[in-house]
Design an enzyme around this catalytic site. Structure first.
Site, PDB file in Angstrom:
ATOM      1  CG  ASP A  50     -16.129   2.424 -17.965  1.00 29.63           C
ATOM      2  OD1 ASP A  50     -15.771   2.005 -19.080  1.00 29.63           O
ATOM      3  OD2 ASP A  50     -16.916   3.370 -17.814  1.00 29.63           O
ATOM      4  CG  HIS A  78      -6.142  -5.651  -2.000  1.00 29.48           C
ATOM      5  ND1 HIS A  78      -6.427  -6.427  -0.919  1.00 29.48           N
ATOM      6  CD2 HIS A  78      -5.867  -6.511  -3.009  1.00 29.48           C
ATOM      7  CE1 HIS A  78      -6.319  -7.711  -1.251  1.00 29.48           C
ATOM      8  NE2 HIS A  78      -5.976  -7.784  -2.513  1.00 29.48           N
ATOM      9  CG  HIS A 142       1.358  -9.416  -2.525  1.00 26.97           C
ATOM     10  ND1 HIS A 142       1.059 -10.606  -3.161  1.00 26.97           N
ATOM     11  CD2 HIS A 142       0.413  -8.519  -2.938  1.00 26.97           C
ATOM     12  CE1 HIS A 142      -0.010 -10.414  -3.925  1.00 26.97           C
ATOM     13  NE2 HIS A 142      -0.417  -9.166  -3.808  1.00 26.97           N
ATOM     14  CG  ASP A 196      -3.788 -14.599  -0.968  1.00 29.82           C
ATOM     15  OD1 ASP A 196      -4.665 -14.933  -1.789  1.00 29.82           O
ATOM     16  OD2 ASP A 196      -2.656 -14.172  -1.301  1.00 29.82           O
ATOM     17  CB  SER A 233       3.187   0.043 -13.662  1.00 29.37           C
ATOM     18  OG  SER A 233       1.888   0.146 -13.122  1.00 29.37           O
ATOM     19  CG  HIS A 365       5.229 -13.826 -13.711  1.00 29.84           C
ATOM     20  ND1 HIS A 365       5.165 -12.583 -13.128  1.00 29.84           N
ATOM     21  CD2 HIS A 365       4.119 -14.499 -13.285  1.00 29.84           C
ATOM     22  CE1 HIS A 365       4.066 -12.500 -12.398  1.00 29.84           C
ATOM     23  NE2 HIS A 365       3.421 -13.644 -12.480  1.00 29.84           N
ATOM     24  CG  HIS A 369      -1.472 -14.391  -4.809  1.00 30.78           C
ATOM     25  ND1 HIS A 369      -2.213 -13.681  -3.892  1.00 30.78           N
ATOM     26  CD2 HIS A 369      -1.509 -13.678  -5.948  1.00 30.78           C
ATOM     27  CE1 HIS A 369      -2.686 -12.581  -4.463  1.00 30.78           C
ATOM     28  NE2 HIS A 369      -2.266 -12.553  -5.718  1.00 30.78           N
TER      29      HIS A 369
END
Lengths: 554, 554
Positions: A50, A78, A142, A196, A233, A365, A369
């Site tokens: 899972d 995170h 972000h 990052d 979401s 879209h 990053h």
């Protein structure tokens, strides 16, 4: 009191072997601070699993040192290990983050029945002290609002962790990266920068989130009927732009999909998402409106089979269905591994007669990053003495290291670590330290255990070739065969009675041969059955189903 | 003789539900011609399946009509069903294609022990007559040399099939699309055009294969050590460019990987790939050369675990290994579904210290399929009365249909078919006809059968949650339980003795309850065991392993 030359230890427990389960521990003397506690989603290599968590045994063993947990932003890679970690810790450790991030975490913890966590809300510029650590939070941009970077001042050195970021000069909420703070910290001197690496192989500068708005508005405005927009979401800025575009062209917004409903509710309550009540309507009221006045905001941008978009496309949604003349916008990129699921939904929608827009056809879209130019800019602003790329797969960490060299950081001051490795900082100098226990933990139903390679290998094998059970009952009084039961699942030949009959005969003669005379041990018979059956099936079918022999004396 | 108003029937048996297993039948009166006979590779939805073929029952039922099989080019999605089809046909049907395509097919048929097929080599401009069909082949450009489009003249109408194509004005071998022939056929009048839809969602014009050369040469020239290039072994033009770049900068070429060795051999023998013998060396002779004089051409661009690149990256190749300082070029795009496997190899190589170039960092790959501008150009040149998009998923077919509308073909003259549907052409008019038997056939080891959804569902379930076998031996004389044997594979809790003990106790009491009094039927006990065990395991573990109950009386 720590000795004067104590080291600051930086120990990544996750996040360096893939995009996911970010967790880094910072330790100085008797004080420990954690940045992020994320999970990772499994792929084909982990069938039936899972969730995947970092193995945080080291943290549990040093719980008395743990002064606080810092969460940079609200994404699951995170935050997702928190429900498990908090249950494993014996004390309530304070959690520091932004209002939105804490709001999202609160919902997740409630699902796990974790009551009244010790939340500590911080803002851009907030400074806290956790033992030897003086910590300042600074705003970053972000794909979720209220994301932070973290600056840590310790007696052994200064560290900056960017969190996940892009450098967006025109963010939707107007909250830009806090360049002033970053440059102030740089002036103080940064001994180690953790940054990052997600897009370290991507040339250029990631476009601003604002770049998506015009394309969304254009499609929504010109669509002949209803418009369905699938997105993450938690990507509140994206949702804001979809809502703004809808309202601007006179459409009402319907929200569907569990996490979409939850997150828009939280984000509206906390003031991160702004849309007037009269512009949001319930799915059941849709029929009162003409198609060209409707936008449906839904989950399913990753092709998840139970998501709102998938249910609607397959006619299984409780209140909504998609039909010819509808327009669907996939306002997201498929996460690696999800490409085929997303494509399957796009094909279903195409067959229904929908027009579909994804990233390949319109700028619906952009990534959250930073690309190579942003990563180099960050390195150039911060001018760290040492650099440790984080948040990426091996390819990304290596690419980020190369960028750091280009910006002038000597190769010897760049540290690509593995999870569980440590970096020790003393007087501005960094060097590799000893490793700690680390690894991954699988959540498999209610079982939360160390990764068991045998279980996964067995599952892969079962998926490949199915399973054959062969039960042999032997009469103990005369070593004769009482019963043989042979059955197969997931094998193409299970209904081939001739083959199954031959296999049964083979087992019988094999057992009779072994039992001749004084009989044989059950273990010997079991092995004999397994081997002869495996060889027989290979020769007849060229498949290798898992053979489970059960031998019993009766 | 067919009646005067007989229809030309166009029946796609594969290729309209995805990129793969292309097969289209053309039938007029007593004559039938097949274009392409391809396979498809399975994905996660078909665990353990080796290959997927179109169900060609309709062809076998009408074998007496089949005058010939035309293969447009040598890719497996156009040729891979041939070994199976030829074995199922009772007569030797002639196969028409280019020298290279036939050479590639010959190798594949030999692997299946199919001797002396009826090969008929054709060239650009060749015309053949197969019953009522007058057929002309014309050159097209694609990611393999010697690809054809096909023009068919029949008493009921004229049809053009583009095959897979891009419009490359600077192909590596100089063989451009035969525009003159296309325009000549257009002048004769094309009643139906079937055209490749693979890139119908991609705007613009696909770059020429020649565009890849400079990037390849730049990387190969500047690499500090050896260069490994992974590509499709059938992409002879790409291999030519890699060889040319290597020779130009003074490097020798080593070829490794089974299909790469085979295809380069065939292509060199037939004159499609040109590199002097002295520039190709054996892998075992590599040590004599300095690293900066070596290029290794290998398989593995799709991340296949047994490919040369994967073996080398994992230190499992018999003669070659990759190490720090090597450069790796992935001169291909991952086929959807392979992204994660490719990324895993890239990460392994990154950890070894290699520099990696893929499409995201340099122009080391271009598609072999035409984008929207090429597709529209083809439609504009051909000016077909009717249009049938082929070779694509639902999204691509729909997008191609929209392009056709843009070019002026009325919507009523555009036919998006499903596999097994038919299109009937009479006097230039097309309309939908009755459907024929169609579907897919799975090759699973030696078994070649209709897709069995139960087998695949069972395999997916086994992969998700593993399997529990529960053997219960009941003494028939007194209905008491003799033995209970419980074992699990692919379940995380199989070693949890407490849980397994509780489960065994539960089964025992369940069986004893059922057997009380006069006993129960074996079927009743079996169902009772399965249900109680399933419910117990769900409540304790939140997983649903497949439960295989075996109940026997002893």
């Amino acid at each position: 009191m720590p000795k004067k030359d104590s080291a600051l230890k930086i120990i990544p427990l996750g996040g360096l072997d893939g995009i996911g389960k970010n967790m880094t521990v910072f330790e100085y003397g008797n004080d420990m601070v954690m940045i992020d506690a994320g999970l990772m989603f499994p792929d084909d290599e982990q069938p039936g699993i899972d969730l995947i968590l970092p193995d945080y045994t080291y943290v549990l063993e040093n719980e008395d040192k743990l002064r606080g947990i810092i969460i940079t932003h609200g994404h699951e890679d995170h935050t997702g290990a928190l429900p498990y970690l908090l249950q494993d810790l014996t004390h309530k450790v304070p959690i520091y983050s932004s209002k939105l991030t804490l709001g999202i975490i609160e919902g997740k913890l409630a699902e796990h029945n974790i009551k009244s966590p010790k939340f500590r809300e911080v803002q851009d510029g907030s400074t806290i002290t956790l033992g030897a650590f003086n910590i300042t939070f600074f705003a970053m941009t972000h794909s979720i609002p209220a994301a932070f970077g973290v600056f840590m001042n310790t007696p052994a050195g200064n560290v900056m962790h960017t969190g996940d970021f892009k450098l967006d000069q025109t963010p939707i909420d107007g909250v830009r990266p806090n360049y002033a703070a970053i440059n102030r910290f740089a002036a103080e001197g940064i001994d180690v920068l953790l940054s990052d690496s997600t897009n370290a192989t991507r040339p250029g500068f990631t476009p601003s989130e604002a770049a998506v708005g015009p394309a969304l508005r254009h499609i929504i405005k010109n669509a002949p009927g209803r418009v369905f927009v699938a997105s993450f979401s938690s990507h509140i800025h994206r949702l804001q732009q979809i809502c703004d575009a809808s309202v601007a062209v006179g459409r009402k917004v319907v929200v569907t999909g569990r996490s979409m409903v939850t997150n828009t509710k939280v984000a509206r309550e906390l003031g991160y998402l702004r849309i007037a009540d009269e512009n949001i309507i319930d799915a059941y009221d849709l029929e009162k409106l003409p198609d060209e006045q409707i936008v449906v905001l839904c989950t399913g941008s990753q092709g998840e089979p139970l998501s709102a978009l998938a249910r609607m496309a397959n006619g299984e949604h409780k209140s909504l269905s998609i039909h010819e003349g509808d327009t669907v916008i996939i306002s997201a990129n498929p996460i690696p591994g999800n490409e085929k699921s997303v494509q399957a939904i796009i094909n279903s929608l195409s067959k229904l007669g929908c027009d579909i827009y994804d990233k390949s056809q319109a700028l619906v879209h952009v990534s959250g990053h930073g690309s190579q130019e942003e990563l180099k800019l960050m390195l150039a602003m911060v001018k760290p003495r040492n650099f440790m790329p984080v948040h990426g797969e091996a390819q990304h960490l290596r690419a980020h290291a190369k960028l750091a060299q280009q910006v002038g950081i000597p190769e010897r001051n760049i540290f690509i670590l593995d999870n569980g490795d440590s970096l020790e900082v003393r007087h501005g100098k960094a060097r590799r330290g000893p490793s700690v226990d680390s690894g991954v933990v699988y959540v498999d139903g209610l079982s939360i255990t160390d990764a068991n390679p045998v279980v996964l290998r067995d599952r892969q094998r079962l998926a490949q070739d199915g399973v054959i059970t062969c039960v042999v009952a032997i009469r103990s009084r005369n070593h004769s065969v009482d019963t043989i039961d042979l059955s197969g699942r997931g094998v193409s030949f299970a209904t081939d009675e001739v083959l199954m009959g031959d296999a049964r005969d083979l087992v019988r003669s094999q057992v009779e041969r072994l039992e001749k005379g004084n009989g044989a041990s059950i273990d010997t018979v079991r092995k004999g059955v397994r081997n002869s059956l495996s060889n027989f099936l290979w020769s007849k079918t060229h498949t290798r189903p898992m053979v489970i022999p059960v031998v019993m004396e009766v």
